[in-house]
Design an enzyme around this catalytic site. Structure first.
Site, short mmCIF file in Angstrom:
data_model
loop_
_atom_site.label_atom_id
_atom_site.label_comp_id
_atom_site.label_asym_id
_atom_site.label_seq_id
_atom_site.Cartn_x
_atom_site.Cartn_y
_atom_site.Cartn_z
N HIS A 104 0.84 -1.21 0.00
CA HIS A 104 0.00 0.00 0.00
C HIS A 104 0.86 1.25 0.00
CE1 HIS A 104 0.36 1.02 4.36
NE2 HIS A 104 0.35 -0.28 4.57
N ASP A 106 -0.57 4.31 0.54
CA ASP A 106 -1.14 5.30 1.45
C ASP A 106 -0.49 5.20 2.81
OD1 ASP A 106 -2.65 2.80 1.71
OD2 ASP A 106 -3.93 3.89 3.14
N ASP A 137 6.13 1.75 6.88
CA ASP A 137 4.77 1.27 6.60
C ASP A 137 4.16 2.04 5.44
OD1 ASP A 137 2.34 -0.01 6.87
OD2 ASP A 137 1.70 1.19 8.58
N GLU A 171 -5.36 1.21 2.14
CA GLU A 171 -5.21 0.05 3.03
C GLU A 171 -5.41 0.43 4.48
OE1 GLU A 171 -3.22 -2.77 5.73
OE2 GLU A 171 -2.78 -0.65 5.42
N GLU A 172 -4.95 1.63 4.85
CA GLU A 172 -5.01 2.03 6.25
C GLU A 172 -6.43 2.18 6.77
OE1 GLU A 172 -2.66 2.09 8.28
OE2 GLU A 172 -0.78 2.40 7.22
N GLU A 195 4.45 -5.83 3.87
CA GLU A 195 4.30 -5.12 5.14
C GLU A 195 5.56 -5.29 5.99
OE1 GLU A 195 2.04 -3.20 6.40
OE2 GLU A 195 0.10 -3.62 5.45
N HIS A 395 3.65 4.56 12.10
CA HIS A 395 2.65 5.50 12.63
C HIS A 395 3.24 6.41 13.72
CE1 HIS A 395 -1.09 2.95 11.29
NE2 HIS A 395 -0.08 2.82 10.45
#
Length: 425
Positions: A104, A106, A137, A171-172, A195, A395
């Site tokens: 992903h 995003d 991520d 995806e998030e 991932e 994050h």
């Protein structure tokens, strides 16, 4: 199993400097969930430059939302371009197996920038670390897979089958991009989701559902508090009931990978908002949270158990019995997903990692939802998670990925791809 001459030739073709430069360049393109178009267009150009066959399309979000299996989402995309992107390299023969790399593009918002010591959109490198939102991520893994495919193509090695890179959005907040790719017909015989796993092999992921609950009270002046009904006080009993539900759901977990966690299926209240005036009894409270979905458990079963817990509590409280709680299931709805931990794909990937690094990886499960579950459950594609980076820094301020892990991941992806395509189905 020792490296063959062909494998060594392809590994020697890896453009390490280009890989690192591309990771840093992509990190300079903010691609928060719902704002991925610029980064997708950049990556599509890079894919074309490398000679991949590229499918770049505008996702019809409204149409997909009408599908029963739509995975949910939180952001409003009504005025934003949603871009699907899949690049494919066809080997020397159209016959053969198809391997997907999925990642992903995003990322979550950067948060309070004063907590960062590096520019979250700077793609800065300091020693062995590259910093930026999405470095771990998971733009690092996405670019490592792209350069693995490029190395195989540049080497001139003829292989049966094909390699596919799915760069997905959303995806998030649920998995829009992977869902759109599957609905468009992009499928394969196996998939590696890039991932961050510390280059361990993850064939199992728990699920997660997000919810919003409305609690009603009765307003009164604070000096006459007993004339009102505080929604906050009602919530206190609700919170205790949900903690008990969490204990019950985690009391006897026997799954061979998820059972190793102290709390494999957490129930978390992430936000609580109540009242409108400090001198008034709060007549309304909203709380939002996330509940884990156990391996093999249906999302509907989790919803029903959660709602029944609240209903049972309300039956013992005269106010809540007459003023029912309302539950809304919001945002991403992540099922669990897995393949057996002794699946041939798991064993092959573990062997490739050991070949590249010199040590055996851990085979483990994770408690977070990912796109693995869509590939396995919806696409019927054996899939696992494997990528560079430590998810504990995802994050967070100063998110980063190690240069050494990026290069190791790319080499591992090369070896996995070569052995998968050359193996007999």
């Amino acid at each position: 199993m020792a490296l063959t001459a062909i494998e060594q030739k392809v590994l020697d073709s890896l453009d390490e400097d280009g890989l690192l430069a591309s990771v840093r360049e992509l990190l300079r393109l903010p691609s928060r969930t719902g704002q991925e178009a610029e980064a997708q267009h950049w990556l599509a150009r890079r894919m074309r430059d490398f000679g991949l066959s590229v499918d770049e399309w505008t996702i019809d979000v409204a149409e997909l939302r009408r599908q029963a299996s739509f995975p949910g989402m939180e952001v409003d995309r009504s005025e934003r371009e949603a871009v699907g992107l899949v690049g494919t390299w066809q080997g020397g023969s159209e016959a053969g197996r198809r391997l997907i790399f999925n990642g992903h593009i995003d990322v979550v918002p950067e948060g309070d920038r004063t907590q960062w010591t590096h520019d979250p959109w700077g793609g800065e490198q300091e020693g062995d670390l590259i910093y930026g939102r999405g470095a771990c991520d998971m733009k690092g893994g996405l670019i490592a897979a792209l350069y693995a495919i490029k190395a195989i193509k540049d080497s001139g090695v003829a292989l049966p089958g094909s390699l596919m890179l799915q760069s997905v959005i959303g995806e998030e907040d649920g998995g829009l991009g992977t869902f759109a790719s599957l609905m468009r017909g992009h499928s394969g015989d196996a998939a590696i989701v890039c991932e961050p796993t510390d280059l361990d092999v993850v064939p199992a992921q728990a699920g997660a559902l997000t919810f919003l609950v409305h609690v009603s009270g009765k307003s009164a002046h604070a000096c006459m508090r007993l004339e009102g009904v505080s929604a906050v006080e009602k919530y206190l009993d609700i919170h205790l009931a949900l903690l008990q539900l969490e204990r019950v759901r985690n009391s006897d977990v026997t799954h061979p990978l998820l059972g190793k966690f102290d709390l494999p299926y957490p129930l978390n209240i992430g936000r609580v908002q109540a009242g409108n005036w400090s001198s008034s009894v709060p007549d309304e409270l909203l709380f939002e949270g996330r509940i884990g979905v156990a391996m093999g458990e249906s999302c509907q079963a989790v919803r029903e158990q959660f709602e029944q817990t609240l209903h049972t509590l309300a039956e013992t409280d005269p106010w809540l019995r007459d003023h029912p709680l309302t539950v809304t299931w919001t945002g991403g709805q992540f099922e669990s997903g897995e393949i057996p931990h002794d699946h041939p794909l798991v064993q092959s990937c573990a062997g490739c990692i050991q070949e590249v690094t010199g040590h055996a990886p851990t085979i483990k499960g994770i408690t977070a939802g990912t796109d693995l579950r869509q590939l396995v459950n919806l696409g019927q594609i054996p899939a696992l998670l494997l990528g560079p980076g430590d998810v504990r820094v995802a994050h967070m301020p100063d998110e980063h990925v190690r240069v050494s892990e990026l290069l190791t991941a790319a080499r591992t992806y090369i070896l996995i791809a070569l052995r998968f395509l050359q193996a007999n189905p």
